[in-house]
Design a protein around this motif. Structure first.
Motif, PDB file in Angstrom:
ATOM      1  N   ASP A 135      -6.052  33.331  -7.600  1.00 57.87           N
ATOM      2  CA  ASP A 135      -5.620  33.852  -9.061  1.00 57.87           C
ATOM      3  C   ASP A 135      -4.659  32.592  -9.649  1.00 57.87           C
ATOM      4  OD1 ASP A 135      -6.571  36.304  -8.366  1.00 57.87           O
ATOM      5  OD2 ASP A 135      -4.606  36.922  -7.531  1.00 57.87           O
ATOM      6  N   ILE A 136      -3.997  31.641  -9.003  1.00 56.47           N
ATOM      7  CA  ILE A 136      -3.342  30.558  -9.414  1.00 56.47           C
ATOM      8  C   ILE A 136      -4.308  29.268  -8.902  1.00 56.47           C
ATOM      9  CG2 ILE A 136      -1.419  29.161  -9.733  1.00 56.47           C
ATOM     10  CD1 ILE A 136       0.352  31.629  -9.570  1.00 56.47           C
ATOM     11  N   LEU A 137      -4.708  28.465  -9.730  1.00 56.16           N
ATOM     12  CA  LEU A 137      -5.434  27.500  -9.268  1.00 56.16           C
ATOM     13  C   LEU A 137      -4.785  26.174  -8.826  1.00 56.16           C
ATOM     14  CD1 LEU A 137      -8.218  27.478 -11.932  1.00 56.16           C
ATOM     15  CD2 LEU A 137      -8.354  28.682  -9.772  1.00 56.16           C
ATOM     16  N   ILE A 138      -4.843  26.089  -7.650  1.00 53.45           N
ATOM     17  CA  ILE A 138      -3.896  24.607  -6.795  1.00 53.45           C
ATOM     18  C   ILE A 138      -4.931  24.354  -5.847  1.00 53.45           C
ATOM     19  CG2 ILE A 138      -2.014  23.860  -5.432  1.00 53.45           C
ATOM     20  CD1 ILE A 138      -1.341  24.713  -8.365  1.00 53.45           C
ATOM     21  N   ALA A 139      -5.296  22.967  -6.159  1.00 47.80           N
ATOM     22  CA  ALA A 139      -6.228  22.200  -5.164  1.00 47.80           C
ATOM     23  C   ALA A 139      -5.403  21.339  -4.226  1.00 47.80           C
ATOM     24  CB  ALA A 139      -7.334  21.046  -5.865  1.00 47.80           C
ATOM     25  N   LEU A 140      -5.863  21.575  -2.952  1.00 52.35           N
ATOM     26  CA  LEU A 140      -4.868  20.859  -1.931  1.00 52.35           C
ATOM     27  C   LEU A 140      -5.743  19.876  -1.184  1.00 52.35           C
ATOM     28  CD1 LEU A 140      -3.193  23.787  -0.579  1.00 52.35           C
ATOM     29  CD2 LEU A 140      -2.082  22.477  -2.086  1.00 52.35           C
ATOM     30  N   GLN A 141      -6.798  19.690  -1.395  1.00 52.53           N
ATOM     31  CA  GLN A 141      -7.746  18.746  -0.822  1.00 52.53           C
ATOM     32  C   GLN A 141      -8.582  18.062  -2.067  1.00 52.53           C
ATOM     33  OE1 GLN A 141      -9.991  19.875   2.484  1.00 52.53           O
ATOM     34  NE2 GLN A 141      -8.423  21.492   3.014  1.00 52.53           N
ATOM     35  N   GLY A 142      -9.346  16.782  -1.434  1.00 55.62           N
ATOM     36  CA  GLY A 142     -10.164  16.271  -2.517  1.00 55.62           C
ATOM     37  C   GLY A 142      -9.535  15.396  -3.523  1.00 55.62           C
ATOM     38  N   GLU A 143     -10.215  14.841  -4.446  1.00 54.20           N
ATOM     39  CA  GLU A 143      -9.631  14.128  -5.561  1.00 54.20           C
ATOM     40  C   GLU A 143     -10.332  14.583  -6.943  1.00 54.20           C
ATOM     41  OE1 GLU A 143     -10.814   9.965  -4.812  1.00 54.20           O
ATOM     42  OE2 GLU A 143      -9.058   9.872  -3.438  1.00 54.20           O
ATOM     43  N   GLU A 144      -9.332  14.438  -7.956  1.00 57.33           N
ATOM     44  CA  GLU A 144      -9.732  15.011  -9.303  1.00 57.33           C
ATOM     45  C   GLU A 144      -9.254  13.964 -10.218  1.00 57.33           C
ATOM     46  OE1 GLU A 144     -11.697  17.288 -10.108  1.00 57.33           O
ATOM     47  OE2 GLU A 144     -11.988  18.539  -8.216  1.00 57.33           O
ATOM     48  N   THR A 145      -9.941  13.806 -11.630  1.00 60.53           N
ATOM     49  CA  THR A 145      -9.479  12.762 -12.546  1.00 60.53           C
ATOM     50  C   THR A 145      -8.716  13.572 -13.396  1.00 60.53           C
ATOM     51  OG1 THR A 145     -11.723  11.399 -12.041  1.00 60.53           O
ATOM     52  CG2 THR A 145     -10.392  11.266 -14.246  1.00 60.53           C
TER      53      THR A 145
ATOM     54  N   LYS B 205      10.539   3.850  -6.066  1.00 54.90           N
ATOM     55  CA  LYS B 205      11.680   3.584  -6.804  1.00 54.90           C
ATOM     56  C   LYS B 205      11.143   3.436  -8.459  1.00 54.90           C
ATOM     57  CE  LYS B 205      14.484   1.162  -3.548  1.00 54.90           C
ATOM     58  NZ  LYS B 205      14.964  -0.156  -3.177  1.00 54.90           N
ATOM     59  N   HIS B 206       9.902   2.987  -8.609  1.00 57.96           N
ATOM     60  CA  HIS B 206       9.226   2.794  -9.851  1.00 57.96           C
ATOM     61  C   HIS B 206       7.900   3.652  -9.929  1.00 57.96           C
ATOM     62  CE1 HIS B 206       7.539   0.682 -13.262  1.00 57.96           C
ATOM     63  NE2 HIS B 206       8.684   0.622 -13.796  1.00 57.96           N
ATOM     64  N   VAL B 207       7.679   4.068 -10.957  1.00 59.35           N
ATOM     65  CA  VAL B 207       6.539   4.946 -11.185  1.00 59.35           C
ATOM     66  C   VAL B 207       5.297   4.223 -10.763  1.00 59.35           C
ATOM     67  CG1 VAL B 207       6.069   4.348 -13.565  1.00 59.35           C
ATOM     68  CG2 VAL B 207       5.348   6.593 -12.572  1.00 59.35           C
ATOM     69  N   THR B 208       5.134   3.014 -10.958  1.00 57.82           N
ATOM     70  CA  THR B 208       3.904   2.340 -10.545  1.00 57.82           C
ATOM     71  C   THR B 208       3.675   2.171  -9.115  1.00 57.82           C
ATOM     72  OG1 THR B 208       5.046   0.169 -10.646  1.00 57.82           O
ATOM     73  CG2 THR B 208       3.754   0.785 -12.549  1.00 57.82           C
ATOM     74  N   GLU B 209       4.773   2.487  -8.207  1.00 59.34           N
ATOM     75  CA  GLU B 209       4.598   2.575  -6.747  1.00 59.34           C
ATOM     76  C   GLU B 209       3.635   3.810  -6.142  1.00 59.34           C
ATOM     77  OE1 GLU B 209       8.344   2.274  -4.864  1.00 59.34           O
ATOM     78  OE2 GLU B 209       9.119   0.420  -6.294  1.00 59.34           O
ATOM     79  N   GLY B 210       3.896   4.642  -7.059  1.00 59.31           N
ATOM     80  CA  GLY B 210       2.928   5.789  -6.517  1.00 59.31           C
ATOM     81  C   GLY B 210       1.410   5.702  -6.816  1.00 59.31           C
ATOM     82  N   ILE B 211       0.968   4.903  -7.731  1.00 58.17           N
ATOM     83  CA  ILE B 211      -0.197   4.721  -8.184  1.00 58.17           C
ATOM     84  C   ILE B 211      -1.279   4.519  -7.032  1.00 58.17           C
ATOM     85  CG2 ILE B 211      -1.765   3.412  -9.648  1.00 58.17           C
ATOM     86  CD1 ILE B 211       0.371   3.150 -11.619  1.00 58.17           C
ATOM     87  N   GLY B 212      -0.671   3.540  -6.210  1.00 52.89           N
ATOM     88  CA  GLY B 212      -1.774   3.243  -5.027  1.00 52.89           C
ATOM     89  C   GLY B 212      -1.991   4.285  -4.011  1.00 52.89           C
ATOM     90  N   LEU B 213      -0.689   4.941  -3.846  1.00 50.40           N
ATOM     91  CA  LEU B 213      -0.773   6.164  -3.166  1.00 50.40           C
ATOM     92  C   LEU B 213      -1.665   7.369  -3.487  1.00 50.40           C
ATOM     93  CD1 LEU B 213       0.497   7.636  -0.500  1.00 50.40           C
ATOM     94  CD2 LEU B 213       2.054   8.608  -2.011  1.00 50.40           C
ATOM     95  N   LEU B 214      -1.766   7.488  -4.719  1.00 47.49           N
ATOM     96  CA  LEU B 214      -2.514   8.541  -5.376  1.00 47.49           C
ATOM     97  C   LEU B 214      -4.122   8.097  -5.612  1.00 47.49           C
ATOM     98  CD1 LEU B 214      -0.212   9.986  -7.870  1.00 47.49           C
ATOM     99  CD2 LEU B 214      -0.687  11.257  -5.929  1.00 47.49           C
TER     100      LEU B 214
ATOM    101  N   SER C 195      -7.976   5.896 -16.963  1.00 49.56           N
ATOM    102  CA  SER C 195      -8.510   4.986 -15.972  1.00 49.56           C
ATOM    103  C   SER C 195      -9.835   5.386 -15.480  1.00 49.56           C
ATOM    104  CB  SER C 195      -7.568   4.433 -15.113  1.00 49.56           C
ATOM    105  OG  SER C 195      -7.572   5.586 -14.119  1.00 49.56           O
ATOM    106  N   ARG C 196     -10.101   6.884 -15.657  1.00 52.37           N
ATOM    107  CA  ARG C 196     -11.078   7.557 -15.286  1.00 52.37           C
ATOM    108  C   ARG C 196     -11.505   7.502 -13.513  1.00 52.37           C
ATOM    109  NH1 ARG C 196     -10.565   8.747 -19.860  1.00 52.37           N
ATOM    110  NH2 ARG C 196     -12.239   8.567 -21.384  1.00 52.37           N
ATOM    111  N   ILE C 197      -9.896   7.130 -13.058  1.00 56.72           N
ATOM    112  CA  ILE C 197      -9.892   7.247 -11.584  1.00 56.72           C
ATOM    113  C   ILE C 197      -9.054   8.606 -10.935  1.00 56.72           C
ATOM    114  CG2 ILE C 197      -8.876   5.880  -9.649  1.00 56.72           C
ATOM    115  CD1 ILE C 197      -8.896   3.333 -11.260  1.00 56.72           C
ATOM    116  N   PRO C 198     -10.067   8.941 -10.157  1.00 59.78           N
ATOM    117  CA  PRO C 198      -9.602  10.208  -9.528  1.00 59.78           C
ATOM    118  C   PRO C 198      -8.235  10.300  -8.767  1.00 59.78           C
ATOM    119  CG  PRO C 198     -11.549   9.828  -8.168  1.00 59.78           C
ATOM    120  CD  PRO C 198     -11.180   8.799  -9.494  1.00 59.78           C
ATOM    121  N   VAL C 199      -7.243  11.154  -8.706  1.00 62.07           N
ATOM    122  CA  VAL C 199      -6.406  11.186  -7.865  1.00 62.07           C
ATOM    123  C   VAL C 199      -6.397  12.269  -6.820  1.00 62.07           C
ATOM    124  CG1 VAL C 199      -4.761   9.944  -9.548  1.00 62.07           C
ATOM    125  CG2 VAL C 199      -5.107  12.729  -9.626  1.00 62.07           C
ATOM    126  N   LYS C 200      -5.722  11.901  -5.839  1.00 61.72           N
ATOM    127  CA  LYS C 200      -5.484  12.852  -4.578  1.00 61.72           C
ATOM    128  C   LYS C 200      -4.697  14.335  -4.897  1.00 61.72           C
ATOM    129  CE  LYS C 200      -5.269   9.206  -1.133  1.00 61.72           C
ATOM    130  NZ  LYS C 200      -4.372   8.571  -0.118  1.00 61.72           N
TER     131      LYS C 200
END
Length: 801
Positions: free
Chosen positions: A559-569, A749-758, A670-675
């Motif tokens: 009923d509430i849409l939450i994806a827990l797997q895969g990647e989406e842009t 510490k910085h927002v750009t540090e999470g880009i690689g993880l996602l 960027s048209r790059i999907p995130v986890k």
């Protein structure tokens, strides 16, 4: 630099039971309970109690449950024990002005003694006076006095008799009149017929003589009237002179029973003299022959009531200063009142009906009040402010429907009150009064500020353990093992979401102690163990977590849409905290973003429909400015974008989703999907630095529970601000999942540090200053898209022209 993965040991603090120094809390029963973590408040309280000057009352700030009231009561009691008991307060009859009873302070315990003496005096007085006036000595003197005046009266009567006889009249006394008869020459009664036979000249002489006798009789009665007056005055003087030594002796006996310093006090000497004078002035009411006269008896009782004292504050039982905790601060309970009883359908004013208020009883000591109670009654507040200005208290009549039926209201004498007020309130109340009523708050110069939390240490752990022991002892509960106490201490850290701080709201700890002990008793245990605490926490959660459970089921059911797997842009999971008052929990919320060529900038859809608060709007604007700064070398940026919290139908507030919103926008651009398996929480500033957020544990556990319900894959986790690491006090189930590699906690510490993880790609931020980001990076791809947007906009403008 990329996001860092936290180790299980970093996810919560775990206290070693062996470091506490005891096996169970029964060993700590006799230890003194201290002001745990409240050293600042303790010093302020002791300073305030030591200050004798006026206007140094105490204002106690802090959250309910912090122990502010109980600790201040403890400190008040300790300070009061070092002081001498204050005097008793009495009200006495004012003979000069009965409607204004007089206040009288007496040393502690003497008020009760004086009251008893005067009660005995008033009770025995009629009998003593009657006995004295019935004595042989008084009777002899009284008879002698009567004989003296009777002889004088007989002398005047004899003189009148001679006067009448010389003029041939005989007289006799009948009641209050004198009857006379005319005699002839032989001494016989001269009849009326014989009188008319006398010559006219003789009859004229007889008429003249009769007039002389009339005048003599009138003079006689004037003398008798004077004699009666003198006789009454002399008889009353005899009674007064007979009774006065009796009264003097009785009053002397009362004064001798009191300390010399009191008995010689001017006000009391005057009062005793007035009692003696009043008794002498009303001696007629004490005569035995009036015992059956109901009216006279009532008058006598009314006179005797003047010789009592109204002891409204009796401090005979005190060994130190009084300590008053006033939980019902109404007008009459605080400031006293006058109880007017009904008598024959009318109210009666009586100084014996004066009643003390809490301020009278607290004179010389301490009184604790709660500000929230005082603010409910404007009249109480006004009178309190007036009292604080002058420290003088007047017992006033309350305006009521009975006021009109009071024939003569009384106004007791005002008294000076020396009291230290401890006013308990919130921080909001304190600063509100500073602005709205500075004159009032100026009277409370000692600010006792209770902290919500304090730095933990072995000393605070030990002091907290003593607190547990005292609760067990006072409530007659089974004691706690060292392991159970260690778990309680960990929960204290969890209460404030801090590995270095403990909660100062001990009411919550006490609640957990009670609930854990109940479960221990239910399983017939001798000591409360960790299993009891865990069971109590689970039971508490079960009682309050229905909204949380409903949301989890709604997500599981789709009923509430939450994806827990895969990647989406342009789509990812943020985490929000929901505070229901009695229960807090975290839940994921989907954030989506769209970007396209245009010049409208970033559109916050929630803001456009008035569903976002100012803090959230501020976070979106910061995000927009930071995004513009990343690509400032491409200025002007040709971008239109929208961002929204999906399926969110209530007001959105807070900036803890700023990082998640940034990643969603960057993914779309960027048209790059995130986890979808990584949920994000964190605020950011204009330079991209990640800022800490609140409710971090509930947020992580909320997302973990959703993942656990759908099945942990080992890819799921949460990305949080680095500064929130010390705030982690996660549930053991989360820690165990991280230890097994089924769940992960990352920090940035910085927002750009999470880009690689996602994304699995580098962010593109380098130390070298370049005009363009590397092509095979997230920022490089976003830059390429923005260039394409610019070209599209330029082409559109060209066609329009």
């Amino acid at each position: 630099m990329s996001a860092q993965s936290l180790k299980p040991a970093e996810l919560r603090i775990q206290i070693n039971p062996d470091s506490l120094g005891f096996k169970d809390t029964s060993a700590l029963e006799q230890c003194t309970l201290s002001w745990i973590g409240q050293e600042r408040a303790e010093k302020a309280a002791h300073f305030g109690f030591a200050m004798q000057q006026s206007d140094y009352h105490l204002f106690v700030l802090g959250e309910a449950g912090s122990g502010r009231s109980s600790l201040l009561h403890q400190a008040m009691t300790s300070a009061a024990a070092k002081r001498n008991p204050p005097p008793d307060l009495c009200y006495i009859y004012n003979f000069a002005s009965p409607e204004n009873p007089l206040a009288l302070y007496l040393p502690a315990g003497q008020g009760r003694q004086l009251r008893q003496c005067l009660l005995h005096f008033a009770k025995s007085l009629p009998e003593e006076i009657t006995r004295c006036l019935s004595g042989q000595g008084f009777k002899i003197k009284h008879e002698q006095l009567l004989k003296k005046f009777n002889d004088a009266e007989a002398k005047y009567y004899a003189r009148l008799d001679v006067f009448a006889e010389e003029r041939n009249f005989s007289i006799r006394r009948e009641a209050d009149q004198i009857v006379f008869t005319l005699l002839d020459d032989k001494g016989k009664i001269l009849t009326e017929d014989n009188l008319f036979k006398l010559p006219k000249t003789r009859r004229a002489e007889i008429d003249q003589t009769e007039q002389q006798l009339h005048a003599a009789i009138i003079d006689f009665f004037e003398e008798i009237k004077r004699i009666d007056s003198e006789r009454s005055t002399a008889a009353m003087a005899l009674k007064r002179n007979t009774i006065k030594p009796l009264l003097n002796q009785a009053i002397k006996k009362i004064r001798d029973s009191l300390p010399r310093k009191i008995s010689t006090e001017t006000q009391l000497k005057t009062y005793f003299s007035q009692i003696i004078q009043d008794v002498l002035d009303n001696l007629s009411l004490f005569e035995a022959n009036h015992e059956k006269d109901e009216k006279r008896q009532n008058e006598l009782e009314q006179v005797l009531s003047r010789y009592q004292i109204n002891l409204i504050v009796d401090n005979h039982a005190l060994s130190g200063a009084p300590v008053i905790l006033e939980d019902n601060p109404l007008m009459h309970t605080l400031f006293g009142n006058i109880d007017y009883p009904f008598e024959y359908e009318k109210t009666k004013a009586d100084f014996m009906r004066i009643r003390a208020g809490s301020f009278h009883k607290a004179h010389g000591g301490f009184i604790m009040l709660h500000l929230s109670d005082l603010l409910t009654d404007a009249a109480v507040w006004t009178k309190l402010r007036r009292f604080l200005r002058c420290n003088r208290l007047q017992i006033e009549e309350q305006t009521s429907v009975l006021a009109a039926s009071i024939p003569a209201p009384i106004m007791p004498e005002a008294v000076n009150i020396d009291v230290k007020i401890v006013l308990v309130g919130s921080r909001e109340d304190f600063y509100f009064l500073q602005d709205e009523d500075p004159e009032f708050i100026r009277r409370f110069r000692v600010k006792v500020d209770f902290a919500d939390s304090f730095k933990s240490s072995p000393e605070t752990y030990y002091a907290s353990s003593i607190f547990v022991a005292h609760i067990c002892k006072s409530k007659k509960l089974p004691h706690f093992s060292a392991e159970a106490v260690a778990r309680l201490l960990e929960e204290s850290h969890r209460e404030v979401d801090d590995q270095t701080q403990q909660s100062a709201i001990f009411a919550r700890t006490e609640m957990l102690i009670l609930e854990s002990a109940a479960l221990c008793i239910a399983r017939n245990g001798n000591l409360v163990e960790c299993i009891d605490i865990a069971a109590a926490l689970d039971a508490r959660t079960l009682r309050h977590n229905y909204p949380d459970q409903w949301l989890q089921e709604a997500i599981a059911d789709g009923d509430i849409l939450i994806a827990l797997q895969g990647e989406e842009t342009g789509q990812l999971n943020a985490i929000t905290q929901i505070d229901m008052g009695d229960h807090r929990f975290g839940t994921p919320v989907r954030i989506t973003a769209h970007t396209f060529a245009g010049e409208d900038g970033l559109l916050n859809i929630a803001h456009e429909v008035n569903m976002s608060g100012p803090i959230h709007d501020k976070g979106v604007l910061i995000l927009q400015n930071y995004l513009s700064a990343l690509f400032a070398h491409l200025a002007p940026i040709a971008l239109s974008a929208s961002i929204v919290f999906e399926q969110e139908y209530s007001m959105i507030e807070g900036d803890s989703a700023s990082c998640a919103e940034f990643f969603a926008l960057l993914s779309s651009l960027s048209r790059i999907p995130v986890k979808q398996s990584i949920a994000i929480t964190g605020a950011m500033n204009q330079y991209g630095d990640v800022l800490p957020v609140g409710g971090i544990n509930e947020k992580i556990e909320g997302f973990f529970n959703i993942c656990k319900n759908s099945g942990l894959t080992g890819e799921q986790g949460v990305l949080i601000p680095c500064q929130n690491q010390r705030h982690l006090m996660l549930d053991y189930s989360v820690v165990d999942a991280v230890r097994q590699g089924k769940f992960h906690i990352y920090t940035m510490k910085h927002v750009t540090e999470g880009i690689g993880l996602l994304t699995g790609l580098p962010s593109g931020v380098t130390d070298k200053k370049k005009k363009k980001y590397p092509a095979k990076t997230v920022l490089g791809c976003a830059e390429k898209t923005l260039i394409a947007f610019r070209h599209a906009c330029l082409a559109s403008h060209t066609r329009t022209e």
